[in-house]
Scaffold this active site. Structure first.
Site, mmCIF file in Angstrom:
data_model
loop_
_atom_site.group_PDB
_atom_site.id
_atom_site.type_symbol
_atom_site.label_atom_id
_atom_site.label_comp_id
_atom_site.label_asym_id
_atom_site.label_seq_id
_atom_site.Cartn_x
_atom_site.Cartn_y
_atom_site.Cartn_z
ATOM 1 N N LEU A 1 0.840 -1.195 0.000
ATOM 2 C CA LEU A 1 0.000 0.000 0.000
ATOM 3 C C LEU A 1 0.876 1.246 0.000
ATOM 4 O O LEU A 1 0.598 2.215 -0.705
ATOM 5 C CB LEU A 1 -0.935 0.002 1.207
ATOM 6 C CG LEU A 1 -1.860 -1.210 1.359
ATOM 7 C CD1 LEU A 1 -2.730 -1.045 2.596
ATOM 8 C CD2 LEU A 1 -2.715 -1.414 0.115
ATOM 9 N N ASP A 2 1.934 1.221 0.787
ATOM 10 C CA ASP A 2 2.874 2.339 0.825
ATOM 11 C C ASP A 2 3.553 2.539 -0.520
ATOM 12 O O ASP A 2 3.546 3.643 -1.084
ATOM 13 C CB ASP A 2 3.944 2.089 1.892
ATOM 14 C CG ASP A 2 3.580 2.693 3.238
ATOM 15 O OD1 ASP A 2 2.812 3.668 3.271
ATOM 16 O OD2 ASP A 2 4.085 2.197 4.256
#
Length: 463
Positions: A360-361
């Site tokens: 996600l990062d």
């Protein structure tokens, strides 16, 4: 392979408001095995790097007057880059990406995950649980005992009320029924808006798409620094600014500080504010990664920034979104995975799981860089201060509910082929090469990271 086979890139490129015909410039290659998971993590990784590369190629065309260069996305390079925080070494030494108190814990009725990598978050977690702050090796046992006596939701609220970070493990259905989850589901992958009618900046002829552009980087681990690291690769002068009282991990900076300089400025101090305003006067891009509203008191709302520096590109990143009851909460990739149901989907009947990378990062970081690049292109064409907004939860929703199912690939790539070494102020640095690639584009950063917070708060690398 034709890009039309990869719906993730098509979806992300459409969210960026770009010309769909340019997707034909993208080709894919390399071993397909990498980032194995039940969810389509490799598709997310491939798509976000593809649109970032294509946005860089598009801006290169704008600045050179030549056709948009071909983009090649190599799966092995992409998978390696998404693991960059785990692959970085200094003189052969690795570092632990999670502290002992950043983990899953069994609560009375389920599971909760905490994040305590920073000292102040660790202290707040212990205080919320009634565990002595000076506890040593017994901390894990003491925290486990304290958590076991409470429900997961009780712990989530208690720790957050104390300024710490803890999130109860939810199923995708439970998250969707929550107020925040329902709001996230109604949001696009990202938003790009025009704030005003300021004239566009003149972008001169340059080989690199971000050459001559100055980026103020007010972000912390991990998505924001990945985005600004990418802008530095593409030629931008990136100056990261942190508050002197907030500690940062040098080990994390060894990964995400590539190509950048790093300084500390106290925005709450008159001298610090004057220094910041002088930097802002010459900035082209401002990227923030703090909780929505956290920087408002310093005059860093989009409207205030546009008033002081018309024609900026402003990019804002948050964990939970700039809306809803959770908008002001602190958050990290690992916690968003837990709240949105990813941990349950990737886990087993015995315990929750996690994605094979902080996907996600990393994915949001490449989308953020792509959003900045596209905003610069649109600004060149029609002017206006531009605002780009993303949230880790919106990327998580895309992963869980929108992207096509994962094909069940096995882990079959060799990260060793996509890492290199260089000398740095910290020692011999081993790091992942950038995955963003287009014909004639850069293949590595111009400089390694330095010691966090030690550069002068000036543009152009001055001492």
């Amino acid at each position: 392979m034709n890009s039309s086979n990869f719906t993730g890139a098509s979806q992300a490129w459409a969210a960026l408001g770009a010309n769909s015909s340019l997707l034909d410039r993208v080709s894919y290659s390399g071993p397909s095995g990498g980032l194995p998971a039940r969810l389509p993590v490799m598709e997310l990784a491939r798509a976000t790097v593809a649109v970032c590369s294509l946005a860089a190629a598009e801006l290169t065309s704008v600045r050179t007057g030549r056709p948009v260069p071909q983009v090649r996305v190599d799966d092995e390079s992409v998978a390696t880059a998404f693991l960059s925080d785990r692959l970085v070494r200094v003189d052969g030494q690795a570092w632990s990406t999670f502290a002992p108190l950043s983990r899953f814990w069994r609560a009375a009725d389920g599971w909760v995950r905490t994040h305590a990598n920073y000292p102040h978050h660790r202290a707040r977690l212990l205080a919320a649980l009634g565990v002595p702050g000076n506890i040593g090796e017994e901390a894990v046992d003491a925290v486990a005992e304290a958590i076991a006596g409470h429900t997961a939701l009780e712990l989530e609220e208690t720790v957050y009320a104390a300024g710490g970070l803890a999130v109860a493990t939810r199923s995708p259905e439970e998250w969707a029924k929550s107020t925040q989850g329902a709001l996230v589901a109604g949001q696009p992958l990202l938003t790009t808006t025009r704030v005003d009618d300021a004239p566009g900046r003149v972008l001169g002829d340059a080989a690199l798409p971000c050459a001559g552009l100055r980026v103020l980087d007010l972000t912390r681990v991990l998505a924001g620094p990945v985005a600004t690291r990418t802008l530095a690769l593409l030629g931008a002068d990136v100056l990261r600014i942190d508050a002197p009282h907030l500690p940062e991990s040098q080990e994390a900076h060894n990964d995400t500080g590539m190509g950048k300089r790093s300084t500390t400025v106290d925005l709450g101090d008159a001298t610090g504010r004057r220094v910041f305003e002088e930097l802002l006067d010459e900035a082209d891009v401002v990227v923030t990664g703090y909780r929505p509203g956290a920087l408002d008191r310093f005059g860093l709302t989009p409207e205030a920034l546009a008033g002081r520096r018309p024609g900026l590109v402003i990019a804002q990143l948050s964990a939970w979104g700039h809306y809803g009851p959770w908008h002001g909460r602190r958050g990290f990739d690992s916690l968003v995975q837990v709240a949105t149901g990813i941990a349950e989907l990737e886990g087993s009947s015995d315990s929750p799981g996690a994605l094979p990378a902080q996907a996600l990062d990393h994915g949001t970081g490449y989308l953020l860089a792509a959003g900045v690049l596209r905003a610069l292109t649109e600004q060149h064409r029609t002017g206006g201060t531009r605002l780009v907004r993303l949230a880790l939860t919106q990327t998580a929703h895309w992963l869980v509910h929108v992207l096509p199912p994962a094909p069940g690939e096995e882990d079959g790539f060799d990260a060793g082929r996509r890492v290199t070494e260089t000398d740095s102020p910290m020692g011999r640095l081993r790091y992942a090469l950038p995955p963003v690639s287009y014909e004639g584009g850069p293949v590595n950063w111009a400089r390694p990271p330095g010691l966090w917070g030690t550069d002068a708060p000036v543009w152009g690398g001055g001492a």
